[in-house]
Write a protein that holds these residues in place. Structure first.
Motif, mmCIF file in Angstrom:
data_model
loop_
_atom_site.group_PDB
_atom_site.id
_atom_site.type_symbol
_atom_site.label_atom_id
_atom_site.label_comp_id
_atom_site.label_asym_id
_atom_site.label_seq_id
_atom_site.Cartn_x
_atom_site.Cartn_y
_atom_site.Cartn_z
ATOM 1 N N LYS A 50 0.833 -1.210 0.000
ATOM 2 C CA LYS A 50 0.000 0.000 0.000
ATOM 3 C C LYS A 50 0.867 1.260 0.000
ATOM 4 O O LYS A 50 0.661 2.174 -0.790
ATOM 5 C CB LYS A 50 -0.925 0.011 1.235
ATOM 6 C CG LYS A 50 -1.837 -1.179 1.331
ATOM 7 C CD LYS A 50 -2.687 -1.154 2.579
ATOM 8 C CE LYS A 50 -1.928 -1.334 3.880
ATOM 9 N NZ LYS A 50 -1.293 -2.654 4.033
ATOM 10 N N THR A 51 1.851 1.287 0.921
ATOM 11 C CA THR A 51 2.649 2.502 1.075
ATOM 12 C C THR A 51 3.465 2.801 -0.176
ATOM 13 O O THR A 51 3.561 3.953 -0.600
ATOM 14 C CB THR A 51 3.566 2.379 2.315
ATOM 15 O OG1 THR A 51 2.718 2.153 3.437
ATOM 16 C CG2 THR A 51 4.383 3.623 2.542
ATOM 17 N N VAL A 52 4.033 1.759 -0.794
ATOM 18 C CA VAL A 52 4.847 2.047 -1.984
ATOM 19 C C VAL A 52 3.957 2.426 -3.166
ATOM 20 O O VAL A 52 4.353 3.234 -4.003
ATOM 21 C CB VAL A 52 5.840 0.912 -2.342
ATOM 22 C CG1 VAL A 52 6.819 0.653 -1.233
ATOM 23 C CG2 VAL A 52 5.147 -0.345 -2.743
ATOM 24 N N TYR A 156 -3.505 10.155 2.935
ATOM 25 C CA TYR A 156 -3.152 9.724 4.293
ATOM 26 C C TYR A 156 -3.007 8.208 4.401
ATOM 27 O O TYR A 156 -3.912 7.465 4.044
ATOM 28 C CB TYR A 156 -4.148 10.287 5.312
ATOM 29 C CG TYR A 156 -3.823 11.753 5.549
ATOM 30 C CD1 TYR A 156 -2.799 12.098 6.409
ATOM 31 C CD2 TYR A 156 -4.464 12.758 4.832
ATOM 32 C CE1 TYR A 156 -2.432 13.426 6.586
ATOM 33 C CE2 TYR A 156 -4.109 14.095 4.998
ATOM 34 C CZ TYR A 156 -3.080 14.412 5.886
ATOM 35 O OH TYR A 156 -2.703 15.707 6.048
ATOM 36 N N ASP A 157 -1.817 7.797 4.866
ATOM 37 C CA ASP A 157 -1.501 6.378 5.040
ATOM 38 C C ASP A 157 -1.858 5.958 6.469
ATOM 39 O O ASP A 157 -1.924 6.799 7.364
ATOM 40 C CB ASP A 157 0.008 6.179 4.782
ATOM 41 C CG ASP A 157 0.363 4.734 4.473
ATOM 42 O OD1 ASP A 157 -0.542 3.875 4.494
ATOM 43 O OD2 ASP A 157 1.545 4.465 4.195
ATOM 44 N N GLU A 158 -2.034 4.661 6.667
ATOM 45 C CA GLU A 158 -2.426 4.097 7.977
ATOM 46 C C GLU A 158 -3.712 4.760 8.467
ATOM 47 O O GLU A 158 -3.848 5.156 9.630
ATOM 48 C CB GLU A 158 -1.305 4.267 9.022
ATOM 49 C CG GLU A 158 0.027 3.647 8.633
ATOM 50 C CD GLU A 158 0.064 2.116 8.729
ATOM 51 O OE1 GLU A 158 -0.885 1.521 9.269
ATOM 52 O OE2 GLU A 158 1.042 1.542 8.230
ATOM 53 N N ALA A 159 -4.670 4.875 7.538
ATOM 54 C CA ALA A 159 -5.897 5.615 7.838
ATOM 55 C C ALA A 159 -6.804 4.884 8.820
ATOM 56 O O ALA A 159 -7.772 5.456 9.308
ATOM 57 C CB ALA A 159 -6.656 5.905 6.543
HETATM 58 MG MG LIG Z 1 2.375 0.784 4.794
#
Ligand SMILES: [Mg+2]
Ligand SMILES: Nc1ncnc2c1ncn2[C@@H]1O[C@H](COP(=O)(O)OP(=O)(O)OP(=O)(O)O)[C@@H](O)[C@H]1O
Length: 432
Positions: A50-52, A156-159
């Motif tokens: 997800k993050t990449v 926004y990550d880790e939502a």
């Molecule tokens: Mg991540």
């Protein structure tokens, strides 16, 4: 010196980002919208990429003329509406400041997007945090125009950390959704596009926040990669190292199979394979990979932090889950686990245990009250761990060599072989 190209680790951009063309195309389409109404939610298990993917979308957005405003919410576990509003303003002032600095240098003009200016605007607006945030965001139009940008992507990550918490009377998720929805309903203001990224439970949290979120978000669920994409992710960086490394097709196929298409494992096994090849003079027989130390490193990297926080009782429940038949569905209910325990766990105890494992981050709740592992292939790692524990336990149940040799045959120590239990006691914790 050969540099190992693989990048196992949270948020590390892989040397070859495989199999995300569909998601990329979809996002490009959203960036071309004239009136943004559609937003994105990227979900998937831990290590699914997800993050990449988010970092990749950032590049696409910026080259299409959008301002990217983003952050990781993992550190903000007790996020209130007020803190989220200030977080967003800080992030906006940072990104806008950077873009404006660049264009001011070209135009010789000066604009003020400092956090203090935005914060003052926020403080002097009456109403709830959502009204105040909306007011500030609405008035950024001229700044966005000076930056010659098409609009702002709020990412926004880790939502999952945004969850509304009715018990604390804090509704940060609802505030964000409501603010963006209302800005997107207005014409003539700056365009905002919201990209949220998080564990699967984020989708439920979104739908619970507002009923209209289903129409507002396009959900991208990241699954493991296909065999062809996994092969490409694995082999593309490797090709550049051949020669001097020499790797058989069989060994590559074996490594690709080991990953099961999980992005983190592609990087992990890729890195370990290259390291072993280098230590072995550039070649490696198929049966030497993966060595037991590679598997130990895998378990201690991906799984250990969460595993180490569990109690003995919880480990036994994890073992029951891991021992379910291979054809079982990915998710399971407390009742199924109680049944699987053959009378050792009541439904109530199973529910309690699964909830405790969810609180520790090993499981998450799927829809309809079922549970699933947050880390892919958890079952295999649990079985490996339990097997190691069992080996140690068994070694203590075996008669010591000294006894076998008759060295203490008078039995004064009281632990003659015939006194030793014949099988390991399971479930002792439920009986005590
Ligand atoms: Mg991540
Ligand atoms: N499409 C891909 N191709 C190859 N490798 C990938 C791909 N996507 C991710 N990876 C690799 O997988 C690993 C995990 O990626 P990432 O940190 O983005 O996962 P995540 O879903 O954000 O995990 P978490 O939920 O723990 O934050 C990284 O090492 C990354 O390089």
């Amino acid at each position: 010196m050969i540099e190992n190209p693989y990048r196992p680790g949270a948020g590390h951009m892989p040397p070859f980002l495989a199999g995300r063309e569909k998601e990329e195309e979809h996002f490009r389409k959203l960036l071309r919208q004239n009136f943004a109404t559609e937003n994105i939610l990227i979900t998937g298990l831990r290590g699914m990429g997800k993050t990449v993917l988010l970092a990749h979308l950032k590049q696409l957005a910026e080259s299409a003329g959008w301002i990217w405003v983003g952050n990781d919410l993992s550190e903000s576990s007790s996020l209130s509406e007020e803190r989220l509003a200030l977080r967003i303003l800080t992030d906006i002032s940072e990104s806008l400041g950077r873009v404006l600095n660049a264009s001011e240098k070209e135009q010789g003009e000066s604009t003020n997007a400092s956090f203090e200016a935005l914060r003052n605007m926020y403080e002097f607006t009456p109403g709830l945090p959502s009204d105040r945030l909306r007011n500030v965001l609405q008035r950024l139009g001229s700044l966005v125009k000076s930056a010659k940008a098409r609009g702002i992507v709020l990412a926004y990550d880790e939502a999952q950390c945004l969850n509304d918490r009715a018990d604390h009377n804090e509704f940060p998720m609802s505030m964000l959704i409501e603010t963006i929805a209302s800005l997107q309903r207005k014409t003539g203001t700056t365009q905002y596009l919201l990209v949220l990224c998080g564990l699967p439970q984020t989708q439920d949290a979104l739908t619970e926040a507002r009923t209209y979120t289903e129409r507002m978000f396009n959900v991208i669920t990241l699954e493991r990669l296909s065999r062809a994409d996994t092969h490409a992710a694995f082999v593309t960086p490797l090709k550049r190292l051949m020669p001097p490394l020499c790797i058989s097709r069989e060994l590559i196929d074996k490594a690709v199979d080991l990953t099961h298409g999980y992005p983190y494992l592609i990087q992990f096994f890729g890195k370990e394979l290259v390291d072993e090849l280098l230590q072995n003079g550039g070649t490696l027989p198929v049966d030497k990979f993966p060595s037991s130390s590679v598997l130990n490193r895998l378990d201690s990297g991906l799984f250990a932090a969460r595993w180490n926080k569990t109690t003995d009782k919880q480990r036994e429940v994890l073992n029951i889950i891991a021992c379910r038949p291979a054809e079982s569905s990915i998710d399971f209910s407390a009742q199924e686990i109680a049944e699987q325990s053959v009378g050792e766990l009541t439904n109530g105890q199973a529910t309690q245990m699964l909830q405790a494992l969810t609180d520790r981050g090993l499981l998450y709740r799927t829809r309809h009250g079922r549970y699933a592992f947050t880390v892919p292939m958890s079952e295999i790692m649990i079985l490996r761990r339990m097997r190691d524990v069992a080996r140690v336990e068994d070694s203590w149940l075996m008669p010591p060599l000294a006894h076998q040799n008759g060295a203490f045959s008078n039995g004064t120590e009281g632990n003659r072989p015939e006194d030793l239990p014949t099988s390991r006691k399971r479930w002792r914790w439920l009986r005590t």
